[in-house]
Design a protein around this motif. Structure first.
Motif, PDB file in Angstrom:
ATOM      1  N   LEU A   1       0.826  -1.203   0.000  1.00  0.00           N
ATOM      2  CA  LEU A   1       0.000   0.000   0.000  1.00  0.00           C
ATOM      3  C   LEU A   1       0.866   1.261   0.000  1.00  0.00           C
ATOM      4  O   LEU A   1       0.589   2.222  -0.719  1.00  0.00           O
TER       5      LEU A   1
ATOM      6  N   TYR B   1       1.154   4.204  -2.937  1.00  0.00           N
ATOM      7  CA  TYR B   1       0.938   5.645  -2.668  1.00  0.00           C
ATOM      8  C   TYR B   1       2.166   6.458  -3.062  1.00  0.00           C
ATOM      9  O   TYR B   1       2.047   7.528  -3.662  1.00  0.00           O
TER      10      TYR B   1
ATOM     11  N   TRP C   1       2.549   6.703  -6.915  1.00  0.00           N
ATOM     12  CA  TRP C   1       1.509   7.452  -7.604  1.00  0.00           C
ATOM     13  C   TRP C   1       1.425   8.902  -7.112  1.00  0.00           C
ATOM     14  O   TRP C   1       0.547   9.652  -7.552  1.00  0.00           O
ATOM     15  N   SER C   2       2.312   9.292  -6.226  1.00  0.00           N
ATOM     16  CA  SER C   2       2.287  10.651  -5.678  1.00  0.00           C
ATOM     17  C   SER C   2       3.337  11.523  -6.359  1.00  0.00           C
ATOM     18  O   SER C   2       4.408  11.049  -6.741  1.00  0.00           O
TER      19      SER C   2
ATOM     20  N   PRO D   1      -2.121  15.481   2.273  1.00  0.00           N
ATOM     21  CA  PRO D   1      -1.389  14.454   1.511  1.00  0.00           C
ATOM     22  C   PRO D   1      -0.027  14.123   2.121  1.00  0.00           C
ATOM     23  O   PRO D   1       0.401  12.964   2.112  1.00  0.00           O
TER      24      PRO D   1
ATOM     25  N   VAL E   1      -0.606  11.811   5.154  1.00  0.00           N
ATOM     26  CA  VAL E   1      -0.834  10.428   4.734  1.00  0.00           C
ATOM     27  C   VAL E   1       0.487   9.781   4.327  1.00  0.00           C
ATOM     28  O   VAL E   1       0.779   8.635   4.696  1.00  0.00           O
ATOM     29  N   PHE E   2       1.285  10.520   3.568  1.00  0.00           N
ATOM     30  CA  PHE E   2       2.598  10.033   3.145  1.00  0.00           C
ATOM     31  C   PHE E   2       3.454   9.681   4.357  1.00  0.00           C
ATOM     32  O   PHE E   2       4.109   8.628   4.392  1.00  0.00           O
TER      33      PHE E   2
ATOM     34  N   LEU F   1       2.238   6.434   6.091  1.00  0.00           N
ATOM     35  CA  LEU F   1       2.612   5.256   5.315  1.00  0.00           C
ATOM     36  C   LEU F   1       4.123   5.039   5.325  1.00  0.00           C
ATOM     37  O   LEU F   1       4.587   3.894   5.291  1.00  0.00           O
TER      38      LEU F   1
END
Length: 259
Positions: free
Chosen positions: A29, A33, A36-37, A193, A196-197, A200
């Protein structure tokens, strides 16, 4: 004997998969992320306005004026001197080493008004907000302000210059601008964002203390277990394949003498 080894490999693969399966999912996951970021968006670069330029006809005093003041205070060397804009006022940002009692040295930074050469105090809350609004490309409406003197390993402003003001804007993405009061500059922009980064990334590195150590023992241990899981899967496939069983049967089949 062959069946015993088959069961051992299958059991090993099953338990290893159960142990690290969740971590494999988190790694996947996180990797999705990250890949794709857009890192410029994650860093908030699109929300930063360029640093204002100075006119070549500005009446600035020589940097030698504040340096002479430092010399009179017992400072005999500096590490850097920069001309920066502090809420519309040109200032010299001067950094110099200072010795601690334990023998180590740290870097101190002070601001001097470039129009007068006089040292000034660290930024006030009003000046920090003005500077943040000046550099922020989003909505200028401020949702909240926090003065930081300490942070922990999980704070989004960890390992950055303190003290600092955290100025949060309503739009976009709950962006927070961090302004270091002694440096007089914007240090970082944090948005949803990025948060979230960061979460993760912590799960990816398995550094649950400071989030950024990719050499911790837990990550190394799970990496070895992951390798063992893959190898046991290859071994299980090999001994379970029809070709392997056929070759095994032929090798164990008794040879009869022709009559």
């Amino acid at each position: 004997m062959r069946r015993t080894w088959h069961l051992r490999i299958r059991r090993t693969h099953r338990y290893l998969g159960l142990l690290i399966g969740i971590q494999f999912l988190l790694w996947t996951l996180g990797g999705l992320y990250f890949s794709w970021s857009n890192l410029d968006d994650i860093h908030g670069d699109h929300l930063k306005r360029p640093v204002p330029a100075f006119s070549t006809v500005a009446s600035l005093v020589s940097p030698a004026v504040p340096l002479q003041t430092l010399h009179g205070q017992g400072i005999d060397s500096i590490t850097s001197i920069n001309l920066i804009d502090v809420a519309g006022t040109p200032c010299y940002q001067i950094s110099y080493p200072t010795q601690q009692k334990a023998g180590s040295s740290t870097t101190q930074t002070r601001l001097a008004d470039a129009l007068t050469g006089q040292f000034r105090a660290e930024l006030t809350q009003t000046e920090a907000i003005t500077l943040a609004q000046q550099r922020f490309a989003g909505s200028p409406e401020v949702a909240g302000v926090e003065y930081l003197t300490t942070t922990n390993g999980h704070h989004e402003y960890r390992e950055k210059p303190l003290p600092a003001y955290a100025i949060t804007f309503r739009q976009p993405a709950h962006a927070t601008i961090y302004v270091a009061t002694r440096l007089g500059t914007v240090q970082s922009v944090r948005t949803d964002p990025w948060r979230v980064f960061d979460l993760l990334w912590m799960l990816h590195t398995m550094d649950y203390a400071g989030r950024d150590d990719i050499n911790n023992g837990l990550l190394r241990g799970f990496s070895v277990l992951g390798l063992l899981t893959i190898l046991s899967g290859f071994a299980l496939y090999g001994i379970s394949s029809p070709g392997f069983r056929k070759r095994k049967t032929l090798s164990t089949k008794p040879v009869t003498n022709p009559v």
